[in-house]
Scaffold this active site. Structure first.
Site, PDB file in Angstrom:
ATOM      1  N   ASP A 179      -5.033   2.462  10.723  1.00 47.20           N
ATOM      2  CA  ASP A 179      -6.453   2.229  11.003  1.00 47.20           C
ATOM      3  C   ASP A 179      -6.570   1.781  12.471  1.00 47.20           C
ATOM      4  O   ASP A 179      -6.646   2.613  13.367  1.00 47.20           O
ATOM      5  CB  ASP A 179      -6.931   1.155  10.018  1.00 47.20           C
ATOM      6  CG  ASP A 179      -8.428   1.011   9.973  1.00 47.20           C
ATOM      7  OD1 ASP A 179      -9.129   1.929  10.416  1.00 47.20           O
ATOM      8  OD2 ASP A 179      -8.913  -0.031   9.483  1.00 47.20           O
TER       9      ASP A 179
ATOM     10  N   ASP B 145      -5.443  -0.526  -2.154  1.00 49.42           N
ATOM     11  CA  ASP B 145      -6.246  -1.368  -3.048  1.00 49.42           C
ATOM     12  C   ASP B 145      -7.548  -1.812  -2.405  1.00 49.42           C
ATOM     13  O   ASP B 145      -7.753  -1.668  -1.200  1.00 49.42           O
ATOM     14  CB  ASP B 145      -5.448  -2.623  -3.435  1.00 49.42           C
ATOM     15  CG  ASP B 145      -5.430  -3.656  -2.313  1.00 49.42           C
ATOM     16  OD1 ASP B 145      -5.199  -3.260  -1.161  1.00 49.42           O
ATOM     17  OD2 ASP B 145      -5.678  -4.842  -2.587  1.00 49.42           O
TER      18      ASP B 145
ATOM     19  N   GLU C 117       3.978   4.966   6.501  1.00 49.77           N
ATOM     20  CA  GLU C 117       2.768   4.157   6.371  1.00 49.77           C
ATOM     21  C   GLU C 117       1.813   4.781   5.364  1.00 49.77           C
ATOM     22  O   GLU C 117       1.764   6.022   5.237  1.00 49.77           O
ATOM     23  CB  GLU C 117       2.055   4.076   7.731  1.00 49.77           C
ATOM     24  CG  GLU C 117       2.555   2.970   8.636  1.00 49.77           C
ATOM     25  CD  GLU C 117       1.868   1.642   8.346  1.00 49.77           C
ATOM     26  OE1 GLU C 117       1.807   1.226   7.172  1.00 49.77           O
ATOM     27  OE2 GLU C 117       1.392   1.009   9.292  1.00 49.77           O
ATOM     28  N   ASP C 118       1.048   3.929   4.686  1.00 51.24           N
ATOM     29  CA  ASP C 118      -0.004   4.448   3.813  1.00 51.24           C
ATOM     30  C   ASP C 118      -1.198   4.925   4.640  1.00 51.24           C
ATOM     31  O   ASP C 118      -1.703   6.017   4.456  1.00 51.24           O
ATOM     32  CB  ASP C 118      -0.430   3.375   2.793  1.00 51.24           C
ATOM     33  CG  ASP C 118      -0.679   2.013   3.436  1.00 51.24           C
ATOM     34  OD1 ASP C 118      -0.471   1.864   4.660  1.00 51.24           O
ATOM     35  OD2 ASP C 118      -1.098   1.079   2.723  1.00 51.24           O
TER      36      ASP C 118
ATOM     37  N   LYS D  53      -6.841   7.109  10.347  1.00 50.17           N
ATOM     38  CA  LYS D  53      -8.273   6.909  10.655  1.00 50.17           C
ATOM     39  C   LYS D  53      -8.391   6.726  12.160  1.00 50.17           C
ATOM     40  O   LYS D  53      -8.517   5.605  12.650  1.00 50.17           O
ATOM     41  CB  LYS D  53      -8.780   5.649   9.951  1.00 50.17           C
ATOM     42  CG  LYS D  53      -9.317   5.877   8.560  1.00 50.17           C
ATOM     43  CD  LYS D  53     -10.268   4.768   8.143  1.00 50.17           C
ATOM     44  CE  LYS D  53      -9.580   3.722   7.340  1.00 50.17           C
ATOM     45  NZ  LYS D  53     -10.475   2.687   6.791  1.00 50.17           N
TER      46      LYS D  53
ATOM     47  N   PHE E 255     -13.829   3.502   3.814  1.00 49.58           N
ATOM     48  CA  PHE E 255     -12.857   2.645   3.144  1.00 49.58           C
ATOM     49  C   PHE E 255     -12.320   3.378   1.921  1.00 49.58           C
ATOM     50  O   PHE E 255     -13.082   3.739   1.023  1.00 49.58           O
ATOM     51  CB  PHE E 255     -13.477   1.304   2.733  1.00 49.58           C
ATOM     52  CG  PHE E 255     -12.442   0.366   2.186  1.00 49.58           C
ATOM     53  CD1 PHE E 255     -11.630  -0.365   3.039  1.00 49.58           C
ATOM     54  CD2 PHE E 255     -12.229   0.265   0.817  1.00 49.58           C
ATOM     55  CE1 PHE E 255     -10.639  -1.194   2.545  1.00 49.58           C
ATOM     56  CE2 PHE E 255     -11.239  -0.567   0.313  1.00 49.58           C
ATOM     57  CZ  PHE E 255     -10.444  -1.298   1.171  1.00 49.58           C
ATOM     58  N   VAL E 256     -11.010   3.582   1.891  1.00 49.72           N
ATOM     59  CA  VAL E 256     -10.406   4.362   0.813  1.00 49.72           C
ATOM     60  C   VAL E 256      -9.520   3.496  -0.084  1.00 49.72           C
ATOM     61  O   VAL E 256      -8.968   2.490   0.360  1.00 49.72           O
ATOM     62  CB  VAL E 256      -9.589   5.559   1.373  1.00 49.72           C
ATOM     63  CG1 VAL E 256     -10.511   6.644   1.892  1.00 49.72           C
ATOM     64  CG2 VAL E 256      -8.609   5.113   2.450  1.00 49.72           C
TER      65      VAL E 256
ATOM     66  N   GLY F 296       0.790  -1.232   0.000  1.00 47.93           N
ATOM     67  CA  GLY F 296       0.000   0.000   0.000  1.00 47.93           C
ATOM     68  C   GLY F 296       0.819   1.277   0.000  1.00 47.93           C
ATOM     69  O   GLY F 296       0.349   2.320  -0.441  1.00 47.93           O
TER      70      GLY F 296
HETATM   71  P1  5GP Z   1      -4.243  -1.384  10.791  1.00 47.67           P
HETATM   72  O1  5GP Z   1      -3.271  -2.460  11.181  1.00 47.67           O
HETATM   73  O2  5GP Z   1      -3.873  -0.004  11.240  1.00 47.67           O
HETATM   74  O3  5GP Z   1      -5.656  -1.742  11.188  1.00 47.67           O
HETATM   75  O4  5GP Z   1      -4.350  -1.393   9.238  1.00 47.67           O
HETATM   76  C1  5GP Z   1      -3.379  -0.965   8.430  1.00 47.67           C
HETATM   77  C2  5GP Z   1      -3.506  -1.630   7.092  1.00 47.67           C
HETATM   78  O5  5GP Z   1      -4.862  -2.004   6.777  1.00 47.67           O
HETATM   79  C3  5GP Z   1      -3.077  -0.663   6.034  1.00 47.67           C
HETATM   80  O6  5GP Z   1      -1.705  -0.742   5.791  1.00 47.67           O
HETATM   81  C4  5GP Z   1      -3.932  -1.076   4.860  1.00 47.67           C
HETATM   82  O7  5GP Z   1      -3.293  -2.110   4.144  1.00 47.67           O
HETATM   83  C5  5GP Z   1      -5.181  -1.644   5.472  1.00 47.67           C
HETATM   84  N1  5GP Z   1      -6.277  -0.645   5.506  1.00 47.67           N
HETATM   85  C6  5GP Z   1      -6.819  -0.062   6.587  1.00 47.67           C
HETATM   86  N2  5GP Z   1      -7.789   0.805   6.224  1.00 47.67           N
HETATM   87  C7  5GP Z   1      -7.846   0.755   4.881  1.00 47.67           C
HETATM   88  C8  5GP Z   1      -8.647   1.450   3.908  1.00 47.67           C
HETATM   89  O8  5GP Z   1      -9.498   2.288   4.172  1.00 47.67           O
HETATM   90  N3  5GP Z   1      -8.388   1.139   2.613  1.00 47.67           N
HETATM   91  C9  5GP Z   1      -7.468   0.213   2.239  1.00 47.67           C
HETATM   92  N4  5GP Z   1      -7.338  -0.011   0.927  1.00 47.67           N
HETATM   93  N5  5GP Z   1      -6.705  -0.442   3.125  1.00 47.67           N
HETATM   94  C10 5GP Z   1      -6.890  -0.164   4.432  1.00 47.67           C
END
Ligand code: 5GP
Length: 230
Positions: free
Chosen positions: A143, A199, A139-140, A171, A192-193, A86
Site C-alpha cells: 500500500d 482481514d 507480500e499480501d 495499490k 480496502f480489500v 496477511g
Molecule cells: P503498507 O506498509 O504498504 O502501507 O501496508 C502494508 C500492510 O497494510 C499490509 O501488509 C496489510 O496488512 C495492510 N493493508 C494495506 N492495505 C490493505 C487493505 O486494503 N486491506 C487490508 N486488509 N490490509 C491492508
C-alpha cells in the site's frame, strides 16, 4: 460378489459415479441448499460489498506467478520471507505451486500510527540464516510501501545473494515510499480489500476470494490518533 449400484465399471477410478434417480430428485427438491453464486451469501462474508478477485482468478494467477518464479530460480532454491498474518493464504498457495526448493521464513511486523505518521518494526530477527542465499519477499499487499521497505532493509542487512519481491496485490495510488516490486499478482485501485488472508478487525481472512469493504475505516488506529490544538 455383486456390483454396488451406481459404481462405474471401468478401470478409471477418477470417473464420477453416474447420477442416480435419488440424486436427481435431491437436486430439484425444494430442500436443496441455494448455491453461492458470487461468494457473498455465507455468514463469513457478511459486510463485504463485492468480490474484486474471484477464487478462480486468484488460483490462475498464483499458478502463473509460481511458474515464473520456478523458472527464475530453476538453478537452485529461494527462501520465501513473508510477514504474518496477511500473507498466509498467498504464501501457502504460491510455494505449493512452485516446483523448486522454497524454504519459508515467517516474521512479525508491528505497525504504529501516531502523530509522526506510519512506522513499522520487526521485533524478532530471522530464524533462518539468509547470508549468501537468494531471498524472495512475499507480500499480501503493498500500500504505502512502508512495510515492504522495512522488510527489504532487514533482508539486505543479512547479506543475501539476491533479494526480489513478489506481492499478490499492489495499490500504487497510496505509495509513500519508493520500493521495487518484481512480481505483481494484481494491481488494484485504492479500495480496502479483505479475504484470502487479508482481514478487517481480525475477520474475513478465510474468504477464498478478495472482496471490498467500502465502509472500512483504514488505518484503524487513525481513530485513536490524539488531537492537538493548533
Ligand atoms: P503498507 O506498509 O504498504 O502501507 O501496508 C502494508 C500492510 O497494510 C499490509 O501488509 C496489510 O496488512 C495492510 N493493508 C494495506 N492495505 C490493505 C487493505 O486494503 N486491506 C487490508 N486488509 N490490509 C491492508
Amino acid at each position: 460378489m455383486g456390483t454396488a449400484p451406481n459404481t462405474v465399471k471401468n478401470n478409471n477410478i477418477l470417473s464420477p459415479p453416474r447420477p442416480c434417480v435419488r440424486y436427481a430428485f435431491y437436486m430439484t427438491s425444494t430442500t436443496a441448499k441455494p448455491r453461492r453464486s458470487n461468494g457473498l451469501a455465507g455468514p463469513a462474508a457478511k459486510g463485504v460489498d463485492r468480490v474484486l478477485i474471484s477464487k478462480t482468478r486468484l488460483q490462475r494467477r498464483v499458478k502463473e506467478l509460481a511458474a515464473e518464479l520456478s523458472a527464475e530460480y530453476a538453478e537452485g532454491e529461494v527462501v520465501c520471507v513473508g510477514a504474518l498474518n496477511g500473507v498466509i493464504c498467498f504464501l501457502a498457495d504460491l510455494v505449493r505451486e512452485m516446483d523448486i526448493p522454497a524454504p519459508v521464513e515467517l516474521v512479525h511486523v508491528d505497525r504504529f500510527i501516531d502523530e509522526r505518521g506510519h512506522t513499522v518494526e520487526m521485533p524478532n530477527p530471522f530464524r533462518e540464516s539468509l547470508r549468501g542465499r537468494d531471498v524472495l519477499i512475499v507480500e499480501d499487499i503493498v500500500d504505502t510501501g512502508v512495510t515492504l521497505k522495512l522488510l527489504v532493509d532487514k533482508v539486505l542487512a543479512e547479506n543475501p545473494a539476491s533479494v526480489k519481491v513478489c506481492t499478490l496485490l499492489d495499490k500504487p495510488a497510496h505509495r509513500e515510499v519508493d520500493v521495487q516490486i518484481d512480481y505483481v499478482g494484481f494491481s488494484i485501485d485504492p479500495v480496502f480489500v479483505v479475504g484470502y488472508g487479508l482481514d478487517y478487525e481480525g475477520f474475513y481472512r478465510n474468504l477464498p476470494f478478495v472482496g471490498v469493504v467500502d465502509s472500512a475505516v483504514w488505518p484503524p488506529a487513525l481513530l485513536e490518533r490524539p488531537k492537538f490544538d493548533s
